[in-house]
Design a protein around this motif. Structure first.
Motif, short mmCIF file in Angstrom:
data_model
loop_
_atom_site.label_atom_id
_atom_site.label_comp_id
_atom_site.label_asym_id
_atom_site.label_seq_id
_atom_site.Cartn_x
_atom_site.Cartn_y
_atom_site.Cartn_z
N VAL A 94 0.83 -1.21 0.00
CA VAL A 94 0.00 0.00 0.00
C VAL A 94 0.87 1.25 0.00
O VAL A 94 0.60 2.23 -0.73
N ALA A 95 1.93 1.25 0.80
CA ALA A 95 2.82 2.41 0.86
C ALA A 95 3.49 2.66 -0.49
O ALA A 95 3.59 3.81 -0.94
N LEU A 96 3.94 1.59 -1.14
CA LEU A 96 4.57 1.75 -2.45
C LEU A 96 3.57 2.17 -3.51
O LEU A 96 3.89 2.97 -4.40
N MET A 97 2.37 1.64 -3.42
CA MET A 97 1.34 1.94 -4.41
C MET A 97 0.93 3.42 -4.37
O MET A 97 0.67 4.04 -5.41
N LEU A 98 0.87 3.99 -3.18
CA LEU A 98 0.40 5.36 -3.03
C LEU A 98 1.53 6.38 -2.95
O LEU A 98 1.27 7.58 -2.79
N ALA A 99 2.77 5.92 -3.06
CA ALA A 99 3.91 6.83 -2.97
C ALA A 99 3.92 7.82 -4.13
O ALA A 99 3.58 7.47 -5.27
N ASN A 100 4.27 9.04 -3.83
CA ASN A 100 4.40 10.10 -4.85
C ASN A 100 3.11 10.29 -5.64
O ASN A 100 3.12 10.47 -6.86
N GLY A 101 1.99 10.24 -4.94
CA GLY A 101 0.72 10.49 -5.57
C GLY A 101 0.06 9.26 -6.19
O GLY A 101 -1.10 9.31 -6.61
N GLY A 102 0.78 8.15 -6.25
CA GLY A 102 0.21 6.91 -6.76
C GLY A 102 0.31 6.72 -8.25
O GLY A 102 -0.19 5.72 -8.78
N TYR A 103 0.98 7.65 -8.97
CA TYR A 103 1.05 7.53 -10.43
C TYR A 103 2.49 7.49 -10.96
O TYR A 103 2.70 7.52 -12.16
N ASP A 104 3.43 7.37 -10.04
CA ASP A 104 4.84 7.29 -10.45
C ASP A 104 5.13 5.87 -10.95
O ASP A 104 4.98 4.90 -10.20
N MET A 151 -5.11 -8.99 -1.98
CA MET A 151 -5.97 -8.73 -3.13
C MET A 151 -6.89 -7.54 -2.86
O MET A 151 -7.08 -6.67 -3.73
N GLY A 152 -7.46 -7.48 -1.66
CA GLY A 152 -8.32 -6.36 -1.31
C GLY A 152 -7.57 -5.04 -1.30
O GLY A 152 -8.08 -4.01 -1.78
N ALA A 153 -6.35 -5.04 -0.78
CA ALA A 153 -5.55 -3.81 -0.75
C ALA A 153 -5.26 -3.32 -2.16
O ALA A 153 -5.35 -2.11 -2.44
N ALA A 154 -4.93 -4.25 -3.07
CA ALA A 154 -4.63 -3.87 -4.44
C ALA A 154 -5.87 -3.31 -5.14
O ALA A 154 -5.81 -2.26 -5.81
N ALA A 160 -9.33 3.59 -5.78
CA ALA A 160 -9.15 4.92 -5.19
C ALA A 160 -8.36 5.83 -6.12
O ALA A 160 -8.60 7.06 -6.15
N LEU A 161 -7.44 5.26 -6.89
CA LEU A 161 -6.65 6.05 -7.84
C LEU A 161 -7.37 6.27 -9.17
O LEU A 161 -6.87 6.98 -10.05
N GLY A 162 -8.53 5.63 -9.34
CA GLY A 162 -9.29 5.80 -10.56
C GLY A 162 -8.87 4.90 -11.70
O GLY A 162 -9.33 5.07 -12.84
N ASP A 163 -8.02 3.92 -11.43
CA ASP A 163 -7.56 3.00 -12.48
C ASP A 163 -8.53 1.84 -12.71
O ASP A 163 -8.46 1.18 -13.76
N TYR A 212 -2.79 -4.22 -13.79
CA TYR A 212 -3.33 -2.89 -13.48
C TYR A 212 -2.41 -2.13 -12.52
O TYR A 212 -2.38 -0.89 -12.54
N VAL A 213 -1.69 -2.85 -11.69
CA VAL A 213 -0.76 -2.18 -10.79
C VAL A 213 0.36 -1.51 -11.58
O VAL A 213 0.80 -0.39 -11.26
N LEU A 214 0.84 -2.18 -12.62
CA LEU A 214 1.86 -1.59 -13.48
C LEU A 214 1.26 -0.45 -14.30
O LEU A 214 0.08 -0.49 -14.68
#
Length: 266
Positions: A94-104, A151-154, A160-163, A212-214
């Motif tokens: 979760v921390a890595l996913m949302l780092a720097n706004g979540g779109y880096d 899976m739920g966190a992802a 939440a990021l709109g992806d 989708y994470v990538l």
């Protein structure tokens, strides 16, 4: 008279001889000491037997403590360690996913690596537990929790990021939580085994969510859309199949319980 005296003297000598060394002490003392000695020996022997019996019980208690320690230590097996690793990866992901706004793209790549490790450990921990008899109560509870958590966190992060549309997240998580609850409700009648469709669903979900994470673009972005569509279809179809199995299992269990008293009476 002489004969009587001699006889009496002999009797007195015999009595003195029986009284103990040196001819002192009242008659019968030696017999009393012998009886007392025999009685003391029997008491000592009884105490020894009781002590031996108690010593025989102590190893049993020690064995129980040792067995309990072994059972407690068995929780720390490789299968459970992989499950714990997957749980630890959840907040890191979760921390890595949302780092720097979540779109880096760089941070998203690191988040994908954490997600991939979690998915791989999910494939191995259950197999190791069944193959090498490492199944524990902790593993039975923690393993499904770890699966749903990553899976739920992802899914929640992606929505939440709109992806990813929220309805996709609701369908997938609703199905997972619903089937888990359903298994607990019918566990008194039996266990619903994991089907091949369910395993394929898990694999497809993992691949789709990972894509989708990538931060993918072009044809890869189009491909991940169709992979996610296939995952949603498998999610719904396998969920309905589990519901069917639960209904059949419950009816069969009720019928067997009703038939048991009739067979006993017959």
């Amino acid at each position: 008279m002489t004969g009587i005296s001699a006889s009496a003297a002999g009797g007195s000598s015999a009595a003195r001889g029986a009284s103990g060394p040196g001819g002192s002490g009242p008659p019968g003392m030696t017999g009393g000491k012998a009886a007392k000695g025999a009685s003391g020996h029997q008491v000592a022997k009884a105490d020894a037997d009781t002590s031996g019996a108690q010593e025989g019980v102590r190893p049993a208690r020690g064995a129980k403590l040792t067995a309990a320690a072994v059972n407690q230590a068995s929780v720390w097996n490789v299968a459970n360690l992989l499950t714990m690793l997957r749980l630890v990866l959840v907040p890191g992901f979760v921390a890595l996913m949302l780092a720097n706004g979540g779109y880096d793209p760089a941070w998203r790549s690191l988040a994908w690596a954490a997600f991939a490790v979690a998915m791989i450990t999910d494939l191995f921990d259950g197999h190791l537990a069944r193959t090498y008899d490492l199944v524990t109560d902790f593993g039975k509870i923690a393993d499904p929790i770890a699966d749903k958590a990553i899976m739920g966190a992802a899914l929640i992060c992606l929505s939440a990021l709109g992806d990813l549309p929220w309805w996709v997240t609701v369908v997938i998580l609703g199905r997972e939580l619903g089937i888990t609850l359903l298994r607990f409700l019918v566990i008194r009648y039996g266990v619903i085994p994991a089907s091949r469709g369910g395993k394929l669903k898990t694999l497809t979900q993992g691949v789709a969510v990972g894509m989708y994470v990538l931060a993918l673009t072009g044809w890869l972005a189009t491909l991940r859309f169709w992979v996610m569509a296939a995952a949603i279809v498998l999610t719904v179809v396998t969920g309905l199949d589990y519901v069917r199995q639960a209904i059949v299992l419950r009816r069969r269990g009720i019928a067997e319980r009703r038939a048991a008293p009739e067979e006993a009476q017959g």
